[in-house]
Write a protein that holds these residues in place. Sequence first.
Motif, PDB file in Angstrom:
ATOM      1  N   CYS A   2       0.718  -1.077   0.072  1.00 25.50           N
ATOM      2  CA  CYS A   2       0.056  -0.061  -0.124  1.00 25.50           C
ATOM      3  C   CYS A   2       0.829   1.337  -0.072  1.00 25.50           C
ATOM      4  CB  CYS A   2      -1.037   0.014   1.237  1.00 25.50           C
ATOM      5  SG  CYS A   2      -2.046   1.272   1.152  1.00 25.50           S
ATOM      6  N   HIS A  62     -11.419  -3.740  -6.627  1.00 23.59           N
ATOM      7  CA  HIS A  62     -10.867  -4.643  -5.652  1.00 23.59           C
ATOM      8  C   HIS A  62     -11.690  -5.087  -4.644  1.00 23.59           C
ATOM      9  CE1 HIS A  62      -7.997  -6.772  -3.186  1.00 23.59           C
ATOM     10  NE2 HIS A  62      -8.178  -5.937  -2.222  1.00 23.59           N
ATOM     11  N   SER A  76      -7.048  -9.710  -7.070  1.00 26.52           N
ATOM     12  CA  SER A  76      -5.766 -10.403  -6.563  1.00 26.52           C
ATOM     13  C   SER A  76      -5.187 -11.950  -7.070  1.00 26.52           C
ATOM     14  CB  SER A  76      -5.588 -10.497  -5.143  1.00 26.52           C
ATOM     15  OG  SER A  76      -6.960 -10.796  -4.878  1.00 26.52           O
TER      16      SER A  76
END
Length: 735
Positions: free
Chosen positions: A179, A688, A708
């Motif tokens: 992140c 996501h 993912s």
Amino acid sequence: MSGVTRRQFIKIGAATAGAAAVGSGLTTRWWGLDDDPVANPGTDGDRVVPTFCELCFWKCGVLAHVKDGRVTKITGNPAHPLSRGRLCPRGTGGTGLLYDPDRLKRPMLRREKRGEQVFEEVSWEEALDFTAQRLLNLKDRYGPESLALYSHGYGGSWFKHLLKAYGSKNIAAPSYAQCRGPREVGFQLTYGSTLGSPEVLDLENSRVITLIGSHLGENMHNTQVQEFATAIDRGATLIVVDPRFSTAAGKAKYWLPIKPGTDLALLLAWMHVIIAEGLYDKDYIDQYAIGFDQLKEHVRDKTPEWAYTQTTIAPETIVETARVMAGGRPASLVHPGRHVVWYGDDTQRSRAVAILNALLGSYARRGGIFVPSQMALPAYPYTAYQGHPKAPPDRPKDQGYPLADEVLASGLCMASIPGTASYDIKGWLVYGTNLLMALPQPERTKEAIQALDFIAVVDVLPAEIVGWADVVLPEATYLERCDDIDNPPWKVPFAAVRQEVVPPMYDSKPGWWIAREIALRLGLSDYFPWKDSMEYAMQRVHAAGYDCDVLRTTGVVIGKPRPTTIEDGLVPKFATPSGKIELFSQRLKDAGFDPIPQFTPPEEPPTGHFRLLFGRAPTHTFGRTTNNRFLSEVFNQNELWLNAQMAAELGLKDGETVVAVNQDGVRSQPIRLKATQRIRTDCVFMVHGFGHDAKGLRYARNRGADDSRLVTRIKTDPIMGGTGMSVNFVRVERA
Ligand SMILES: Nc1nc2c(c(=O)[nH]1)N[C@H]1C(S)=C(S)[C@@H](COP(=O)(O)OP(=O)(O)OC[C@H]3O[C@@H](n4cnc5c(=O)[nH]c(N)nc54)[C@H](O)[C@@H]3O)O[C@H]1N2
Ligand SMILES: Nc1nc2c(c(=O)[nH]1)N[C@H]1C(S)=C(S)[C@@H](COP(=O)(O)OP(=O)(O)OC[C@H]3O[C@@H](n4cnc5c(=O)[nH]c(N)nc54)[C@H](O)[C@@H]3O)O[C@H]1N2
Ligand code: SF4
Ligand SMILES: [Mo]
């Protein structure tokens, strides 16, 4: 859903409908915040309990309204500096988590092979004894450092403490290397300080805001979105750089649909123009920065014409936006972004953002990046940690990430595959992070889990990671527990309390209790001398000289404001080796990296492929809210955005079901196609957090697709080990 919650939901729906319309740009209330700031926190319920939100990691102050023992609505706390009486759509939907019928209800032990999701409910006694016994075994056989904690969310502090008391430093969160880690390192190298969370950005006073791949509007961090809206209402100019026409792009004077992965070229060209035309803040640079001459030399040939060949942004546009940006300085903010792990050059790209802000003189300035203050709260007195825990096995130097300042979640995962690191991780404690969706390469994560001696998961929902646990410890939700005091660095120093609004449902328990019960069984009671979390929290507040009763009735205490910008009288200090803003970084040079960012062109998509990009939806936080029936009524599956012309060429129609197949042949779950002009022709985009396959998520399961699992390739940031994930390519097929 009871009558009460159904009615409340309709109210929430009114707020979230704004957010849904955001995407289509149909409303002026495009930021989707709830109706009006609550001036007077009245209630139609029996009582109102102030606490703070955990629907994401921003921690806004909320007022939870309770009637007949049920939480009926959640509103923004007007006294809390991060919510200011308003919440984002997710925050208002917190009851959808509290009353989620799929919540984990009782402790469970695994009865079949890992990952098969076959469990037996057991008593807390049995679950805790089992956990403690396994942790003692691990320590005996491999040493305490063989245990890793992955922790995300505010309740994790109790488990971090447990791990340190146990003797391990292996504590990580995917919110670093997956992140904002590269951004923090880039800013640390440049200014000697990080931006933290909540980010220290004075957006409301900005005159020019440049968003380069941070999509405020879909990214719903409450305070930022409020301030962003205020700035725009006041006439701030907005420049948006995004391959996708985002919500913010719809509000922007300039939308620069950049070729993905080329932002660094644009940033260097902007510097070129600003320096060549003498538009930078000369006094500021003279006084506070070093390395200007090297920077000037470095960007001499980074002309707009050069950048055009990389970015596809017209040279005139680059020049014009550079002038606009400089015209607003110092209240001209180039937003540093948050989820910056894209292409593996992310620390350098973040450095470039930091340097550009320095040229604009925006650090420590009103309308720029402010220097926060924080309320000092003494620690609760407990026994000091013993021994000298071994450095983490992923320690930067082992893998060549000398400048990482936190442990890497991906590194601990890797070190769990035997023989890959300086020593093996043998046990995982997982608190509030769904590693199978948060880490890249989920197949490798599964391989790592299969090699473990022990894995325990503390969660509120039966997320994917729970399915892989040996023991499942069901936590009470944030509305049913008290945690540590929140006192982040911000514009004003403040401390906020999280307190129990309603008692824990089912047989769930607060994290502080779970951590303490494990500690007692490990013989670590000296480290947990408090009666409960409220006693712990109040002890700290009391020791700092603040009124605990005021805190508990208003939710927050505010300290004396201190100057946060030069305009307020702040004298900026820079904790870099030179004591100045480092446009040229000797530290990077000494470590063998470019002292000033260099651009390397990204790889081109193979023929017939598109670069896979992903991001957020206003009403959801990753996968943690996709099972929330309240929030999902507005947005219950993701779509694959594909340029309309490309779709036509592929013979695909808007709304039909497609599958994305990546360069390694990995197929996504079926996903609805959004054929749109709002994205470039060389990439696709999806939100996501969808595509759950955990059995227990009865609502979210099999809705949309999970990005993912398509992230089978990564490009690791050589400076700090961040996981560049936007390096996968997909072709799109009819399902
Ligand atoms: N492919 C891909 N990977 C990504 C991203 C992406 O966009 N795409 N985004 C990245 C980013 S920016 C981040 S920050 C990370 C975030 O990744 P995570 O840290 O995994 O965050 P969440 O998805 O919010 O996971 C939260 C987990 O916590 C549980 N939970 C929620 N509330 C509580 C609570 O009160 N107590 C406990 N014990 N558990 C709770 C949820 O049920 C869920 O299982 O993922 C990163 N990984
Ligand atoms: N509603 C909501 N808000 C959230 C979250 C959430 O889950 N839901 N999560 C929070 C968290 S933990 C984080 S880290 C942040 C993440 O939010 P941001 O920091 O804003 O980051 P991303 O989600 O990566 O944003 C991706 C944006 O960048 C664009 N983009 C992709 N590739 C490129 C590129 O090469 N160049 C440029 N210029 N743009 C590109 C995408 O089209 C998209 O619009 O959001 C936070 N806020
Ligand atoms: S930004 Fe929204 S979800 Fe996040 S803490 Fe604030 S209200 Fe909750
Ligand atoms: Mo994040």
